[in-house]
Design a protein around this motif. Structure first.
Motif, PDB file in Angstrom:
ATOM      1  N   ARG A 155       0.717  -2.609 -19.165  1.00 18.26           N
ATOM      2  CA  ARG A 155       0.429  -3.468 -18.019  1.00 18.26           C
ATOM      3  C   ARG A 155       0.447  -2.640 -16.738  1.00 18.26           C
ATOM      4  N   PHE A 156      -0.558  -2.892 -15.896  1.00 23.20           N
ATOM      5  CA  PHE A 156      -0.641  -2.257 -14.585  1.00 23.20           C
ATOM      6  C   PHE A 156      -0.207  -3.284 -13.547  1.00 23.20           C
ATOM      7  N   THR A 157       0.764  -2.935 -12.713  1.00 20.50           N
ATOM      8  CA  THR A 157       1.305  -3.892 -11.749  1.00 20.50           C
ATOM      9  C   THR A 157       1.022  -3.459 -10.317  1.00 20.50           C
ATOM     10  N   LEU A 158       0.827  -4.439  -9.452  1.00 21.11           N
ATOM     11  CA  LEU A 158       0.676  -4.233  -8.010  1.00 21.11           C
ATOM     12  C   LEU A 158       1.674  -5.154  -7.317  1.00 21.11           C
TER      13      LEU A 158
ATOM     14  N   THR B 288      -1.669   1.955   1.129  1.00 18.03           N
ATOM     15  CA  THR B 288      -1.853   0.801   1.998  1.00 18.03           C
ATOM     16  C   THR B 288      -2.894  -0.141   1.396  1.00 18.03           C
ATOM     17  N   ARG B 289      -2.761  -1.390   1.706  1.00 17.04           N
ATOM     18  CA  ARG B 289      -3.677  -2.398   1.154  1.00 17.04           C
ATOM     19  C   ARG B 289      -5.126  -2.098   1.548  1.00 17.04           C
ATOM     20  N   GLY B 290      -5.349  -1.678   2.818  1.00 12.49           N
ATOM     21  CA  GLY B 290      -6.709  -1.412   3.279  1.00 12.49           C
ATOM     22  C   GLY B 290      -7.370  -0.263   2.543  1.00 12.49           C
ATOM     23  N   GLU B 291      -6.620   0.828   2.335  1.00  8.12           N
ATOM     24  CA  GLU B 291      -7.196   1.987   1.649  1.00  8.12           C
ATOM     25  C   GLU B 291      -7.479   1.681   0.184  1.00  8.12           C
ATOM     26  N   LEU B 292      -6.585   0.929  -0.445  1.00 13.22           N
ATOM     27  CA  LEU B 292      -6.818   0.550  -1.843  1.00 13.22           C
ATOM     28  C   LEU B 292      -8.046  -0.346  -1.958  1.00 13.22           C
ATOM     29  N   ALA B 293      -8.155  -1.343  -1.081  1.00 10.53           N
ATOM     30  CA  ALA B 293      -9.287  -2.272  -1.140  1.00 10.53           C
ATOM     31  C   ALA B 293     -10.609  -1.552  -0.900  1.00 10.53           C
ATOM     32  N   GLU B 294     -10.612  -0.596   0.029  1.00 11.70           N
ATOM     33  CA  GLU B 294     -11.857   0.120   0.320  1.00 11.70           C
ATOM     34  C   GLU B 294     -12.275   0.990  -0.861  1.00 11.70           C
ATOM     35  N   ALA B 295     -11.314   1.707  -1.449  1.00 11.25           N
ATOM     36  CA  ALA B 295     -11.641   2.576  -2.583  1.00 11.25           C
ATOM     37  C   ALA B 295     -12.119   1.764  -3.777  1.00 11.25           C
TER      38      ALA B 295
ATOM     39  N   ILE C 165      -8.041  -9.097  -6.725  1.00  7.12           N
ATOM     40  CA  ILE C 165      -6.647  -8.941  -6.304  1.00  7.12           C
ATOM     41  C   ILE C 165      -6.570  -8.222  -4.964  1.00  7.12           C
ATOM     42  N   CYS C 166      -7.380  -7.180  -4.794  1.00  5.75           N
ATOM     43  CA  CYS C 166      -7.374  -6.420  -3.542  1.00  5.75           C
ATOM     44  C   CYS C 166      -7.769  -7.280  -2.346  1.00  5.75           C
ATOM     45  N   ARG C 167      -8.542  -8.316  -2.584  1.00  4.19           N
ATOM     46  CA  ARG C 167      -8.984  -9.189  -1.491  1.00  4.19           C
ATOM     47  C   ARG C 167      -7.876 -10.128  -1.012  1.00  4.19           C
ATOM     48  N   VAL C 168      -6.897 -10.395  -1.885  1.00  2.00           N
ATOM     49  CA  VAL C 168      -5.862 -11.377  -1.531  1.00  2.00           C
ATOM     50  C   VAL C 168      -4.473 -10.772  -1.412  1.00  2.00           C
ATOM     51  N   VAL C 169      -4.296  -9.513  -1.795  1.00  6.82           N
ATOM     52  CA  VAL C 169      -2.977  -8.906  -1.731  1.00  6.82           C
ATOM     53  C   VAL C 169      -2.530  -8.834  -0.265  1.00  6.82           C
ATOM     54  N   PRO C 170      -1.251  -9.097   0.041  1.00  6.70           N
ATOM     55  CA  PRO C 170      -0.781  -9.078   1.433  1.00  6.70           C
ATOM     56  C   PRO C 170      -0.977  -7.718   2.094  1.00  6.70           C
ATOM     57  N   GLU C 171      -1.106  -7.733   3.428  1.00  2.63           N
ATOM     58  CA  GLU C 171      -1.236  -6.492   4.184  1.00  2.63           C
ATOM     59  C   GLU C 171       0.041  -5.670   4.064  1.00  2.63           C
ATOM     60  N   GLY C 172      -0.121  -4.357   4.238  1.00  5.53           N
ATOM     61  CA  GLY C 172       1.024  -3.468   4.164  1.00  5.53           C
ATOM     62  C   GLY C 172       0.944  -2.562   2.957  1.00  5.53           C
ATOM     63  N   PRO C 173       2.057  -1.880   2.642  1.00  6.49           N
ATOM     64  CA  PRO C 173       2.060  -0.969   1.494  1.00  6.49           C
ATOM     65  C   PRO C 173       1.995  -1.734   0.177  1.00  6.49           C
ATOM     66  N   VAL C 174       1.272  -1.154  -0.787  1.00  2.00           N
ATOM     67  CA  VAL C 174       1.156  -1.736  -2.127  1.00  2.00           C
ATOM     68  C   VAL C 174       1.723  -0.734  -3.120  1.00  2.00           C
ATOM     69  N   ASP C 175       2.699  -1.172  -3.900  1.00  2.00           N
ATOM     70  CA  ASP C 175       3.288  -0.326  -4.934  1.00  2.00           C
ATOM     71  C   ASP C 175       2.606  -0.616  -6.258  1.00  2.00           C
TER      72      ASP C 175
ATOM     73  N   ALA D 284       3.303  -6.219  -3.445  1.00  2.00           N
ATOM     74  CA  ALA D 284       3.181  -6.092  -1.997  1.00  2.00           C
ATOM     75  C   ALA D 284       3.666  -7.381  -1.344  1.00  2.00           C
ATOM     76  N   GLY D 285       4.497  -7.243  -0.306  1.00  5.54           N
ATOM     77  CA  GLY D 285       4.928  -8.397   0.469  1.00  5.54           C
ATOM     78  C   GLY D 285       5.553  -9.501  -0.352  1.00  5.54           C
ATOM     79  N   GLY D 286       6.290  -9.142  -1.379  1.00  7.71           N
ATOM     80  CA  GLY D 286       6.929 -10.150  -2.217  1.00  7.71           C
ATOM     81  C   GLY D 286       6.025 -10.756  -3.262  1.00  7.71           C
ATOM     82  N   THR D 287       4.764 -10.318  -3.325  1.00 10.88           N
ATOM     83  CA  THR D 287       3.806 -10.811  -4.322  1.00 10.88           C
ATOM     84  C   THR D 287       3.604  -9.745  -5.384  1.00 10.88           C
ATOM     85  N   ARG D 288       3.573 -10.179  -6.640  1.00 11.79           N
ATOM     86  CA  ARG D 288       3.429  -9.236  -7.740  1.00 11.79           C
ATOM     87  C   ARG D 288       2.275  -9.677  -8.639  1.00 11.79           C
ATOM     88  N   PHE D 289       1.390  -8.734  -8.944  1.00  9.81           N
ATOM     89  CA  PHE D 289       0.267  -8.986  -9.835  1.00  9.81           C
ATOM     90  C   PHE D 289       0.404  -8.085 -11.058  1.00  9.81           C
TER      91      PHE D 289
END
Length: 375
Positions: free
Chosen positions: A94-97, A6-13, A77-87, A99-104
Motif C-alpha cells: 500500500r502506498f500512503t499519502l 509540498t502538495r503543489g509540487e506533487l500535484a504539478e508533477a 487525490i492530488c486535487r483534494v489533498v490539503p495544502e502543505g507538506p505531504v508525507d 497531509a493535514g490530518g488526512t490520510r489516503f
C-alpha cells in the motif's frame, strides 16, 4: 520508500506525467504512474506506448525506492489533498499519502509487468516554449481525427537551419506555421522532418508553454522511427513518430491570378460565429466581397432562417467575389490567427482560398477549400 513533498509540487508533477495516461487500456499497468524517489528528487512517469511523460521535482527523500500506482486515482487525490507538506510512504503493498490530518491509501500495481520506458534521443536544439505552444495550436486545428488515416492525424515538423515549420492537413484544409528555433551543436546541416500525433503534441506544447525554453530531443539518423522528445521546466515528453509524411503543400499554396482581400480578423471571426448559428448541417457561411463598396457581407441560412452582417473590407483584383465555407472549418481557421489583420487570396467558389496574417504574422498560413454550394 519514503519522501516528503509540498502538495503543489506533487500535484504539478503528477499532472504532467498523467498526460501520458491512456483513456482506456486493456493492460492495467499502463493506467499506472511510476514514482521513483532518490537523492532528494521525485520522478513521476507515465507511458502508453505512444507517449512517455516524465516530471521531476525536489523532495525530502527518507528512503529511496519506486512504486507503481493507479494514475488517475493519484491525480484525483492530488486535487483534494490539503495544502502543505505531504508525507508519502510505501507500506507493504500500500502506498500512503498523509497531509493535514488526512490520510489516503492506494493499492500498488506490479512493477515487474510495467513496460520499459523508451530512451530519450539526444538534444537537437531549443525553441521558445510560448511561441512553440502558440504555433502548435494554430496548425493542430487542421489535423485529421480519423485514426484509420494516421498520417493525417499528425503534425509534421521540419527543421531547416534556424527555421522550424509545423504543418497539418486533413485533406480539406492545410495549416502551416513557421517560427525561429535554435539548432544545437549536433544538429545536421540538411533539413530534418518528423511526423508526430497532433493531439499529443498539442498537450505537450501547452504543458511547456510557461517554461521559457523547450529543448527538442531528436535523432535524425532514426528516420521515421523511434521517438521525438520535448523537455523543459523539469518535465520531458517523448512522442512516438508516425510513419509517412504529409503531402507537399508548395503547389497548393501557389494561387496564380488570385484576387486579394483584407479584413479585420477579430471582426470577421465574431461575425462568422454569429451568423453560423442559423446554418444547418452542411450549410455554408457565405462571404460576399465588393470592391466598390469596400465591404464584406457575411451571411448564412436559407429561407426565413437567415443571418447577415456587413463589415469593411478591401478587395483587389476583382469587382465582386463570393466564396462559401464549412462554418466549423472557417471558424477554426479564423480563430487560429493572432494578427489584427487577415489576408485572403481568392480564386472563387469551389476553389482554394489561402488565409494569412498581415505584417509580422505572415508566417502562419491556412488553406481552405471553398464549397460550390452558395447560400
Amino acid at each position: 520508500m519514503e519522501f516528503r513533498i509540498t502538495r503543489g509540487e506533487l500535484a504539478e508533477a503528477v499532472g504532467r506525467a498523467a498526460r501520458a495516461l491512456p483513456a482506456r487500456t486493456p493492460v492495467p499497468v499502463l493506467g499506472g504512474l511510476l514514482l521513483t524517489a532518490a537523492a532528494g528528487r521525485l520522478a513521476v512517469s507515465g507511458y502508453d506506448f505512444e507517449t512517455a511523460a516524465r516530471a521531476e521535482t525536489e523532495a525530502e527523500v527518507g528512503a529511496a525506492g519506486r512504486v507503481l500506482v493507479l494514475g488517475r486515482r493519484l491525480l484525483d487525490i492530488c486535487r483534494v489533498v490539503p495544502e502543505g507538506p505531504v508525507d508519502c510512504a510505501l507500506e507493504g503493498t500500500r502506498f500512503t499519502l498523509t497531509a493535514g490530518g488526512t490520510r489516503f491509501g492506494l493499492s500498488t500495481l506490479p512493477y515487474e509487468e510495467y513496460p520499459a520506458l523508451p530512451e530519450a534521443p539526444p538534444e537537437y536544439g531549443a525553441v521558445d516554449a510560448e511561441a512553440f505552444a502558440a504555433a502548435v495550436g494554430q496548425v493542430a486545428v487542421a489535423a485529421g481525427r480519423d485514426d484509420t488515416l494516421p498520417v493525417l492525424t499528425g503534425i509534421q515538423l521540419r527543421l531547416d537551419g534556424e527555421e522550424m515549420t509545423l504543418s497539418a492537413s486533413d485533406r480539406y484544409r492545410y495549416a502551416v506555421r513557421r517560427l525561429e528555433w535554435k539548432p544545437g551543436a549536433g544538429a545536421a546541416g540538411d533539413p530534418v522532418e518528423t511526423l508526430v500525433p497532433a493531439r499529443r503534441l498539442l498537450e505537450t506544447a501547452r504543458g511547456l508553454a510557461r517554461c521559457g525554453s523547450a529543448r527538442v530531443l531528436l535523432d535524425p539518423g532514426a528516420g521515421g522511427t523511434g521517438v521525438v522528445g520535448f523537455e523543459g521546466g523539469g518535465a520531458r515528453t517523448l512522442l512516438r513518430r508516425l510513419e509517412g509524411r504529409l503531402p507537399g503543400y508548395g503547389s497548393l499554396f501557389e494561387l496564380t491570378g488570385a484576387s486579394v482581400a483584407e479584413v479585420d480578423t477579430a471582426a470577421l471571426a465574431e461575425a462568422a460565429r454569429r451568423v453560423a448559428v442559423v446554418a444547418e448541417a452542411n450549410s455554408p457561411v457565405r462571404l460576399d466581397f465588393a470592391a466598390a463598396e469596400g465591404t464584406l457581407l457575411v451571411r448564412a441560412g436559407y429561407g426565413d432562417d437567415v443571418a447577415a452582417q456587413r463589415l469593411p473590407a478591401v478587395l483587389r483584383g476583382a469587382e465582386e467575389l463570393t466564396v462559401a465555407f464549412n462554418p466549423a472549418y472557417l471558424l477554426d481557421a479564423l480563430n487560429s490567427f493572432e494578427s489584427p489583420g487577415l489576408r485572403f487570396e481568392l480564386l472563387g467558389a469551389g476553389q482554394r482560398t489561402l488565409l494569412s496574417g498581415t505584417g509580422a504574422a505572415a508566417g502562419h498560413r491556412h488553406l481552405l477549400m471553398s464549397v460550390k454550394q452558395l447560400v
